[in-house]
Design a protein around this motif. Structure first.
Motif, PDB file in Angstrom:
ATOM      1  N   VAL A 293      -1.107  11.820   1.407  1.00 40.29           N
ATOM      2  CA  VAL A 293      -0.161  10.728   1.621  1.00 40.29           C
ATOM      3  C   VAL A 293      -0.159   9.853   0.371  1.00 40.29           C
ATOM      4  N   HIS A 294       1.029   9.682  -0.206  1.00 38.64           N
ATOM      5  CA  HIS A 294       1.201   8.849  -1.393  1.00 38.64           C
ATOM      6  C   HIS A 294       1.816   7.519  -0.970  1.00 38.64           C
ATOM      7  N   GLU A 295       1.167   6.444  -1.318  1.00 41.04           N
ATOM      8  CA  GLU A 295       1.741   5.128  -1.081  1.00 41.04           C
ATOM      9  C   GLU A 295       2.627   4.794  -2.272  1.00 41.04           C
ATOM     10  N   THR A 296       3.646   3.984  -2.029  1.00 35.02           N
ATOM     11  CA  THR A 296       4.600   3.654  -3.084  1.00 35.02           C
ATOM     12  C   THR A 296       4.552   2.152  -3.368  1.00 35.02           C
ATOM     13  N   ALA A 297       5.356   1.724  -4.334  1.00 34.22           N
ATOM     14  CA  ALA A 297       5.433   0.296  -4.653  1.00 34.22           C
ATOM     15  C   ALA A 297       6.011  -0.495  -3.488  1.00 34.22           C
ATOM     16  N   ASP A 298       6.784   0.172  -2.629  1.00 28.52           N
ATOM     17  CA  ASP A 298       7.319  -0.450  -1.419  1.00 28.52           C
ATOM     18  C   ASP A 298       6.320  -0.210  -0.293  1.00 28.52           C
ATOM     19  N   PRO A 299       5.723  -1.246   0.264  1.00 27.52           N
ATOM     20  CA  PRO A 299       4.675  -1.045   1.279  1.00 27.52           C
ATOM     21  C   PRO A 299       5.166  -0.371   2.558  1.00 27.52           C
ATOM     22  N   GLU A 300       6.472  -0.299   2.766  1.00 29.63           N
ATOM     23  CA  GLU A 300       7.012   0.373   3.955  1.00 29.63           C
ATOM     24  C   GLU A 300       7.197   1.869   3.736  1.00 29.63           C
TER      25      GLU A 300
END
Length: 132
Positions: free
Chosen positions: A74-81
């Motif tokens: 799972v990659h988190e992005t600059a957008d927390p959603e």
């Protein structure tokens, strides 16, 4: 701890429910007006709202499969959603004994603990072939 589940947690609940073939709880992971697009399906599909998702997931009960999710990243992005999840469904058709692996990449927006939109890039042909 937030009163809402994190995007990563919601995604994990989704794949756990799919692999356990427990469709009854899956629509509740989505917002009432969620939109899910399957661009690589034949033909491409768009599901809008919980009722459409309920019908979609109900198919799990009739599929002759055993499967698990593996190689989950799972990659988190600059957008927390927004998360990007890479994984495979690996399983077996219980009627034919045919093994299968279905690679997936999901791009999901999860707000207040519910999936509001998802683009599910799955290798649908691999799954269709396993069911033949």
């Amino acid at each position: 701890m937030s009163e809402f589940a994190t995007p990563r947690t919601v995604f994990q609940r989704l794949i756990d429910g799919v692999t356990a073939r427990r469709p009854e709880g899956l629509p509740q992971l989505y917002a009432e007006d969620a939109v899910v697009v399957h661009p690589f399906a034949h033909p491409a599909s768009r599901l809008e709202g919980r009722e459409a998702l309920r019908e979609h997931f109900a198919q799990l009960e009739t599929l002759p499969v055993e499967m698990k999710a593996r190689n989950v990243v799972v990659h988190e992005t600059a957008d927390p959603e927004v998360i990007v999840a890479e994984f495979e469904y690996a399983g077996r058709n219980t009627e034919t004994g045919r093994d299968f692996v279905v690679p997936n990449v999901f791009v999901m927006r999860i707000r207040d603990g519910h999936i509001v939109e998802s683009r599910d890039y799955a290798h649908h042909r691999a799954f269709e072939e396993a069911m033949a």
